[in-house]
Scaffold this active site. Sequence first.
Site, PDB file in Angstrom:
ATOM      1  CB  SER A 284    -111.349 -24.335 -97.837  1.00 61.67           C
ATOM      2  OG  SER A 284    -112.560 -25.029 -98.101  1.00 61.67           O
TER       3      SER A 284
ATOM      4  CB  ALA B  62    -112.782 -25.599 -94.091  1.00 61.86           C
ATOM      5  CE  LYS B  63    -113.802 -31.495-101.469  1.00 62.96           C
ATOM      6  NZ  LYS B  63    -114.680 -32.452-100.796  1.00 62.96           N
ATOM      7  CB  CYS B  64    -109.247 -28.740 -94.220  1.00 66.81           C
ATOM      8  SG  CYS B  64    -110.216 -29.006 -92.725  1.00 66.81           S
TER       9      CYS B  64
ATOM     10  CE1 TYR C 162    -114.008 -35.551 -97.383  1.00 70.26           C
ATOM     11  CE2 TYR C 162    -112.938 -33.510 -96.697  1.00 70.26           C
ATOM     12  CZ  TYR C 162    -113.921 -34.167 -97.420  1.00 70.26           C
ATOM     13  OH  TYR C 162    -114.821 -33.441 -98.150  1.00 70.26           O
TER      14      TYR C 162
END
Length: 365
Positions: free
Chosen positions: A106, A203-205, A209
């Site tokens: 990420s 990517a966990k951004c 969300y």
Amino acid sequence: MANDDSLEFLVEKHSAPVPTEERTQALMDPGFGKLFTDHMVTIRYSEEWGWHDAKVQARAPIPMDPASSVLHYAQEIFEGMKAYRLADGTTALFRPEQNARRFNASARRMAMPELPEEVFLKSVESLVEIDRDWLPSVEGGSLYLRPFMFASEVFLGVRPAKEYLYMVIASPVGAYFKAGASAITIWVSEHYSRAAPGGTGAAKCGGNYAASLIAQAEAIEQDCDQVVFLDAAEHRWVEELGGMNLFFVMDDGRLITPPLTGTILPGITRESIIALAREEGLEVCEEPYSIDQWRDDAASGKLRETFACGTAAVVTAVGTVRSSDGDFTIGSGGPGQLTEKLRARLVDIQRGLAEDTHGWVKRLF
């Protein structure tokens, strides 16, 4: 520049932690994401010094300048993982090295500095150790860990920041959904997309969300638990829920799950489920699955079960799918046999109730 791999953590214990009686009372019904432990981890980064100033300290608000880069250009990433109390009373993490690797993936996508895996692991383990008394004993309880990093440089200008703050906080949690392992109802988003090819879907951004919240609000208005997103190009192919990957159990014993093509977050629970299913002798196909197929296969009985998976909810059956075209029910509308079996296998490994032949569980103390 400091040697990032040999960072020493300065431990500053909270001078006034939550009293034991108050903590015990709170842990009887922790909910999810509303209760927090006494401490947090902070590590700073600058181009000049690299990673430095690593601390375990009392949880407190973050002093922030109004011109901090993250507030304007959204350079921010995070992880979600859990610490568990095992059957023998010890505490452990589940595949934490995978969280460390995904965190750095990420970071690369968001033009942020990578954090050495050893430092990531040490930061998480240090927080779990100092706040071990916050592990809830309720059924299904765990200590949810949230490592995250954001651009802290004070400047206005469109470029990657030169200073960052990495942190870890912890939250005692129970079940993610109030109904526990019961089947959930999901809403098909028709007007919003979670990610597009070339974007930040893998990517966990936070931005991913944030973009999903309007669709989740729409789902709640339709009396649904979660929203499912279709692909951005054709708006045809099923991708993932707001925070979970999907699996489809077919009548011929196959499991289908959407492929990782850059628009779907590569879930660690997803990867674990694939491994466990193949151990059961099942064929797992990572291939596109359309919303029309989903509806038709549910109606014909070709589709037996659907389940979602992720760190927070573990494995959760999908019973009903709702959209403007009408509803359809999967199987009996409740948890299916294979869903329950795979969930039990995974949870038993996480909780130390079954042999860990993969080396997934990292015991701490």
